[in-house]
Design a protein around this motif. Structure first.
Motif, mmCIF file in Angstrom:
data_model
loop_
_atom_site.group_PDB
_atom_site.id
_atom_site.type_symbol
_atom_site.label_atom_id
_atom_site.label_comp_id
_atom_site.label_asym_id
_atom_site.label_seq_id
_atom_site.Cartn_x
_atom_site.Cartn_y
_atom_site.Cartn_z
ATOM 1 N N SER A 42 21.048 -88.845 24.959
ATOM 2 C CA SER A 42 20.274 -89.417 26.061
ATOM 3 C C SER A 42 19.452 -88.346 26.782
ATOM 4 O O SER A 42 18.475 -88.658 27.449
ATOM 5 C CB SER A 42 21.183 -90.132 27.053
ATOM 6 N N PHE A 43 19.852 -87.112 26.645
ATOM 7 C CA PHE A 43 19.084 -86.012 27.234
ATOM 8 C C PHE A 43 18.161 -85.368 26.204
ATOM 9 O O PHE A 43 16.967 -85.180 26.458
ATOM 10 C CB PHE A 43 20.027 -84.938 27.804
ATOM 11 N N ALA A 44 18.702 -85.030 25.062
ATOM 12 C CA ALA A 44 17.963 -84.229 24.090
ATOM 13 C C ALA A 44 16.792 -84.976 23.448
ATOM 14 O O ALA A 44 15.701 -84.410 23.316
ATOM 15 C CB ALA A 44 18.910 -83.718 23.010
ATOM 16 N N PHE A 45 16.988 -86.204 23.043
ATOM 17 C CA PHE A 45 15.925 -86.916 22.334
ATOM 18 C C PHE A 45 14.700 -87.179 23.207
ATOM 19 O O PHE A 45 13.578 -86.882 22.800
ATOM 20 C CB PHE A 45 16.450 -88.202 21.714
ATOM 21 N N PRO A 46 14.847 -87.730 24.416
ATOM 22 C CA PRO A 46 13.652 -87.961 25.230
ATOM 23 C C PRO A 46 12.904 -86.664 25.574
ATOM 24 O O PRO A 46 11.666 -86.632 25.551
ATOM 25 C CB PRO A 46 14.176 -88.619 26.498
ATOM 26 N N LEU A 47 13.641 -85.605 25.878
ATOM 27 C CA LEU A 47 12.974 -84.349 26.199
ATOM 28 C C LEU A 47 12.284 -83.757 24.983
ATOM 29 O O LEU A 47 11.200 -83.177 25.108
ATOM 30 C CB LEU A 47 13.979 -83.349 26.776
ATOM 31 N N THR A 48 12.877 -83.902 23.811
ATOM 32 C CA THR A 48 12.244 -83.413 22.587
ATOM 33 C C THR A 48 10.949 -84.169 22.315
ATOM 34 O O THR A 48 9.912 -83.555 22.023
ATOM 35 C CB THR A 48 13.203 -83.554 21.394
#
Length: 121
Positions: A42-48
């Protein structure tokens, strides 16, 4: 690095016990591990995705909007230079945000899973 050296004198094996493959699979299929993965994703994918879009915007503007990117702010500092330097700033900002997020949301859950696996081994 693993070696075929004999155990230390006295027969004491100081290496930590290793969980079995079945234990790893059991943990991987657990709800707790699933929650840890969801929290990470939930953190890594949207920021990537956001960072890649930001980078591609910079590349596309550099290729197709030369006039805009050449617009000067102060002296010889133009939009392209500001965008390029902000890529570095964004990278460091994301790394800092991830470190904070991991320490508050991920590390405790991961440590609990690790401790339980080591205790069961």
């Amino acid at each position: 690095m693993a070696t075929d050296a004999p155990s230390p004198p006295g027969g004491l094996d100081t290496s930590p016990a290793q969980p079995t493959t079945e234990a790893f699979v059991e943990v991987q299929e657990s709800a707790e591990f699933g929650e840890l993965r969801r929290t990470y994703r939930s953190f890594a994918f949207p920021l990537t995705v956001a960072f890649i879009a930001w980078y591609l915007l910079y590349v596309l503007l550099s290729n197709y909007a030369g006039g805009f990117m050449g617009t000067k702010f102060v002296g010889n500092i133009n939009v392209a230079l500001v965008f390029g330097l902000s890529q570095f700033a964004t990278t460091f900002l994301i790394a800092w945000l991830y470190a904070r997020y991991a320490s508050t949301k991920l590390d405790a859950k991961a440590e609990a899973i690790k401790s339980r696996m080591e205790a069961d081994a």
